[in-house]
Write an enzyme that holds these catalytic residues in place. Structure first.
Site, mmCIF file in Angstrom:
data_model
loop_
_atom_site.group_PDB
_atom_site.id
_atom_site.type_symbol
_atom_site.label_atom_id
_atom_site.label_comp_id
_atom_site.label_asym_id
_atom_site.label_seq_id
_atom_site.Cartn_x
_atom_site.Cartn_y
_atom_site.Cartn_z
ATOM 1 N N GLU A 1 10.287 3.775 3.238
ATOM 2 C CA GLU A 1 11.432 4.513 3.770
ATOM 3 C C GLU A 1 10.957 5.945 4.009
ATOM 4 O O GLU A 1 10.395 6.568 3.107
ATOM 5 C CB GLU A 1 12.574 4.499 2.743
ATOM 6 C CG GLU A 1 13.770 5.227 3.296
ATOM 7 C CD GLU A 1 14.997 5.155 2.410
ATOM 8 O OE1 GLU A 1 14.938 4.566 1.326
ATOM 9 O OE2 GLU A 1 16.012 5.727 2.837
ATOM 10 N N ARG B 1 5.768 -2.876 -10.445
ATOM 11 C CA ARG B 1 5.517 -1.519 -9.956
ATOM 12 C C ARG B 1 4.389 -0.875 -10.720
ATOM 13 O O ARG B 1 4.216 -1.137 -11.913
ATOM 14 C CB ARG B 1 6.752 -0.657 -10.224
ATOM 15 C CG ARG B 1 7.723 -0.556 -9.131
ATOM 16 C CD ARG B 1 8.860 0.345 -9.581
ATOM 17 N NE ARG B 1 8.844 1.592 -8.831
ATOM 18 C CZ ARG B 1 9.306 1.704 -7.602
ATOM 19 N NH1 ARG B 1 9.787 0.675 -6.966
ATOM 20 N NH2 ARG B 1 9.285 2.857 -6.974
ATOM 21 N N LYS C 1 9.946 9.181 -5.256
ATOM 22 C CA LYS C 1 10.029 10.183 -4.192
ATOM 23 C C LYS C 1 11.137 11.191 -4.474
ATOM 24 O O LYS C 1 10.981 12.382 -4.211
ATOM 25 C CB LYS C 1 10.296 9.493 -2.849
ATOM 26 C CG LYS C 1 9.046 8.945 -2.210
ATOM 27 C CD LYS C 1 9.357 8.289 -0.881
ATOM 28 C CE LYS C 1 9.956 6.924 -1.095
ATOM 29 N NZ LYS C 1 10.138 6.142 0.113
HETATM 30 P P1 ATP Z 1 10.533 5.599 -4.571
HETATM 31 O O1 ATP Z 1 11.321 5.214 -5.768
HETATM 32 O O2 ATP Z 1 9.383 6.460 -4.874
HETATM 33 O O3 ATP Z 1 11.362 6.143 -3.464
HETATM 34 P P2 ATP Z 1 10.610 3.171 -3.140
HETATM 35 O O4 ATP Z 1 10.263 1.827 -3.666
HETATM 36 O O5 ATP Z 1 12.020 3.463 -2.903
HETATM 37 O O6 ATP Z 1 9.920 4.229 -4.063
HETATM 38 P P3 ATP Z 1 9.803 2.716 -0.452
HETATM 39 O O7 ATP Z 1 9.469 3.717 0.579
HETATM 40 O O8 ATP Z 1 11.029 1.939 -0.297
HETATM 41 O O9 ATP Z 1 9.823 3.499 -1.844
HETATM 42 O O10 ATP Z 1 8.554 1.779 -0.735
HETATM 43 C C1 ATP Z 1 7.731 1.173 0.217
HETATM 44 C C2 ATP Z 1 6.990 0.064 -0.457
HETATM 45 O O11 ATP Z 1 6.188 0.571 -1.519
HETATM 46 C C3 ATP Z 1 7.934 -0.938 -1.077
HETATM 47 O O12 ATP Z 1 7.489 -2.239 -0.786
HETATM 48 C C4 ATP Z 1 7.858 -0.654 -2.539
HETATM 49 O O13 ATP Z 1 8.122 -1.788 -3.290
HETATM 50 C C5 ATP Z 1 6.432 -0.137 -2.694
HETATM 51 N N1 ATP Z 1 6.317 0.744 -3.858
HETATM 52 C C6 ATP Z 1 7.004 1.879 -4.091
HETATM 53 N N2 ATP Z 1 6.696 2.398 -5.285
HETATM 54 C C7 ATP Z 1 5.766 1.575 -5.827
HETATM 55 C C8 ATP Z 1 5.052 1.557 -7.067
HETATM 56 N N3 ATP Z 1 5.235 2.509 -7.981
HETATM 57 N N4 ATP Z 1 4.181 0.551 -7.287
HETATM 58 C C9 ATP Z 1 3.978 -0.391 -6.359
HETATM 59 N N5 ATP Z 1 4.622 -0.445 -5.188
HETATM 60 C C10 ATP Z 1 5.513 0.521 -4.911
HETATM 61 MG MG MG Z 2 13.313 2.598 -1.441
#
Ligand code: ATP
Ligand code: MG
Length: 564
Positions: A42, A268, A278
């Site tokens: 995102e 994760r 983020k």
């Molecule tokens: P954040 O909580 O930092 O915003 P998010 O999961 O909302 O993380 P996205 O931009 O939606 O962030 O993530 C893109 C991809 O990266 C998704 O498939 C998510 O599952 C993966 N991802 C995000 N954080 C991690 C992590 N700590 N370990 C492994 N994969 C991750």
């Molecule tokens: Mg997300």
């Protein structure tokens, strides 16, 4: 569970992880013609080390099976998203060394199709416009052990729903006035199936679609369909989406989608001493704890890049961490080891004096320059040699000299008054005399070199305590050196009630004026070095130039946090 450096496997784990096994099995059984994965960030912030992990897995698996991986922005939340983030994410993926298949994709590319599918669900009696307030909707939802209650708007006629969704789309309602919901099962033990929201009204401009839409699909009503349209075969996501999988599948079953992807979840990546969210990283930026998303202290991909991490070290780190079905916390020392090992192999050596102390070689005439030659790397002759001008006045580190003659040889392997030390790549010298300033501090050491000791062992009776680094006073170049340390001083900055901001390590940056050997300075930004006996350093990506050298410490030579 924390996976620490000592417990970490040494060998690459990409060769066997459960996701790889699933794909391997599918390929063997000819389930799909080609493996297609996607990385779906995102664009509401910069990528962090957790995303690097997801990138490594998605792009890595596609590559391992001769498939393709899409970069697709999950842009269904216009208020929090921004083109700046889109651009930064693309750059990070490229820097990590991955190539996405075809053009960059956006969830918003498919908004027309999603809308058409929403109408299909309405016509099939499987979706309705609901006017409950957010507060009431949440009350009606029940909780895990208590079934929800059906919305009073659930039985609206198809005609009424079609009319209302058209009005929603046309902007005739205020934000929050109503939503479109899937009609599934308010009593389902899986909360995500209790008539989930498909569309909500957001009167916000979108970075890709401008003002075309004022209703936006929810993640769940978008993700599976995007995967399907793109022919994704293995939709790999993190564990928090496990409960949403039945909903992901429900939409695919109830819509005329072109293909049926499968969702697989993995744990994760969490690191101690690190924040991987983020939203929280944005708070650090917004509150000025760091200088932007790509500050070298940030665990963002661009921050780590500026800190001097290499793409290879990040991939090696991902290789070292097992892909598992549960969430775990990894010791950040493992990441630090990955970059140390990489740079130990690849970084040319140079000498940099952090706290300069003048040392005069009294038996070397003024104006004389002897040219010493040292290998750029101790076991990589292909990296060539460097020239080290050796002159009467040199600089050594203040910490490498003492007048205290009682210190044991074991304890202090440097220069002691009246004793010998080897200057790296040059002579053995003896400290003969100290000169002090008005306040009693040492401002100069006078020493004498032992002739014939360049590249040769010490003669009989002369026992140097150790080897120290040095730079010619006249030829060394002044540089700004930024010594970074960990951003947080708490292993779990996120856990306590006090909040992560309370655990910011206020001592996380020291800027010093150092002197560097001339060969290292006229380098391109992002050139990496081992400054001997000090650590690994990188010429700053933005601020470094040959005229104004600026180096960032990537990592010290040893783990200074171990046992803390
Ligand atoms: P954040 O909580 O930092 O915003 P998010 O999961 O909302 O993380 P996205 O931009 O939606 O962030 O993530 C893109 C991809 O990266 C998704 O498939 C998510 O599952 C993966 N991802 C995000 N954080 C991690 C992590 N700590 N370990 C492994 N994969 C991750
Ligand atoms: Mg997300």
């Amino acid at each position: 569970m924390t996976i620490s450096e000592s417990k970490a496997p040494n060998e690459s784990k990409t060769s066997s992880n459960f996701i790889r096994n699933i794909i391997e099995e599918d390929v063997k059984n000819n389930k799909q013609k080609k493996v297609v994965t996607r990385f779906p960030p995102e664009p509401n912030g910069y990528l962090h080390i957790g995303h690097a992990r997801a990138i490594w897995l998605n792009f890595g698996m596609a590559k391992a099976f001769g498939g393709e991986c899409n970069l697709r922005f999950d842009d269904t939340n216009p208020e929090k998203e921004d083109q700046e983030y889109v651009d930064a994410i693309k750059e990070d993926v490229k820097w990590l060394g991955y190539e996405w298949s075809g053009d960059v994709k956006y969830a918003s590319d498919y908004f027309d199709q999603f809308y058409a599918w929403a109408l299909d669900l309405i016509k099939a009696g499987k979706a309705y416009v609901c006017d409950l307030s957010a507060e009431d909707a949440s009350k009606y939802k029940g909780w895990a052990t208590k079934p929800g209650k059906e919305s009073p708007y659930r039985d609206r006629s198809v005609e009424e729903n079609l009319e209302l969704i058209e009005k929603m789309r046309a902007g005739e309602f205020d934000e929050g006035a109503c939503v479109l919901r899937a009609k599934i099962n308010m009593a389902s033990p899986n909360m995500s199936l209790r008539d989930p929201t498909m569309y909500r009204i957001r009167k916000a401009s979108h970075h890709q679609t401008g003002d075309k839409w004022c209703i936006y699909p929810n993640y769940d009503f978008a993700h599976g369909q995007e995967d399907s349209i793109e022919g994704v075969t293995h939709s790999i996501c993190t564990l928090e989406f496990q409960n949403n999988r039945p909903l992901y599948e429900w939409y695919l079953e109830n819509l005329p989608v072109p293909s049926v992807p499968h969702q697989y979840e993995f744990g994760r990546l969490n690191l101690n001493y690190t924040i991987t969210s983020k939203r929280k990283l944005k708070q650090l930026v917004d509150e000025g704890c760091v200088n932007g998303w790509d500050d070298p202290r940030m665990p963002t991909v661009s921050g780590m890049r500026r800190r001097g991490y290499t793409p290879e070290s990040l991939k090696t780190f991902c290789d070292m961490v097992p892909v598992s079905k549960s969430n775990s916390v990894i010791d950040v020392a493992l990441l630090e080891r990955a970059i140390r090992d990489d740079l130990n192999e690849s970084a040319p050596r140079a000498m940099c004096v952090m706290n300069p102390l003048k040392l005069v070689i009294t038996n070397l005439p003024e104006g004389e320059i002897e040219e010493m030659v040292a290998p750029a790397h101790p076991n990589k002759p292909e990296l060539g040699e460097r020239k080290l001008p050796f002159t009467r006045e040199i600089l050594i580190d203040k910490n490498d000299f003492t007048e205290d003659t009682t210190l044991s040889r074991k304890k202090f392997k440097r220069l002691v008054l009246g004793e010998w030390v080897r200057l790296r790549g040059a002579y053995i010298i003896k400290a003969d005399e100290v000169i002090k300033g008005a306040s009693g501090d040492i401002i100069q050491v006078n020493a004498s070199l032992v002739p014939g000791t360049v590249g040769n062992d010490a003669p009989e009776g002369i026992r140097p305590r150790g080897v120290i680094h040095w730079v010619s006073a006249g030829h060394g170049i002044a540089a700004e050196v930024r010594l970074y340390d960990r951003l947080f001083n708490h292993a779990e900055p996120d856990k306590g009630e006090e909040g992560f901001m309370a655990h910011v390590n206020t001592d996380n940056l020291t800027v010093i004026n150092a002197v560097i050997e001339p060969s290292a300075v006229a380098c391109e930004p992002e050139s990496r070095f081992q400054f001997e006996r000090e650590g690994y350093f990188v010429a700053d990506r933005y601020d470094h130039s040959a005229e104004n050298p600026v180096f960032n410490r990537t990592i010290s030579l040893r783990d200074t946090w171990a046992g803390k």
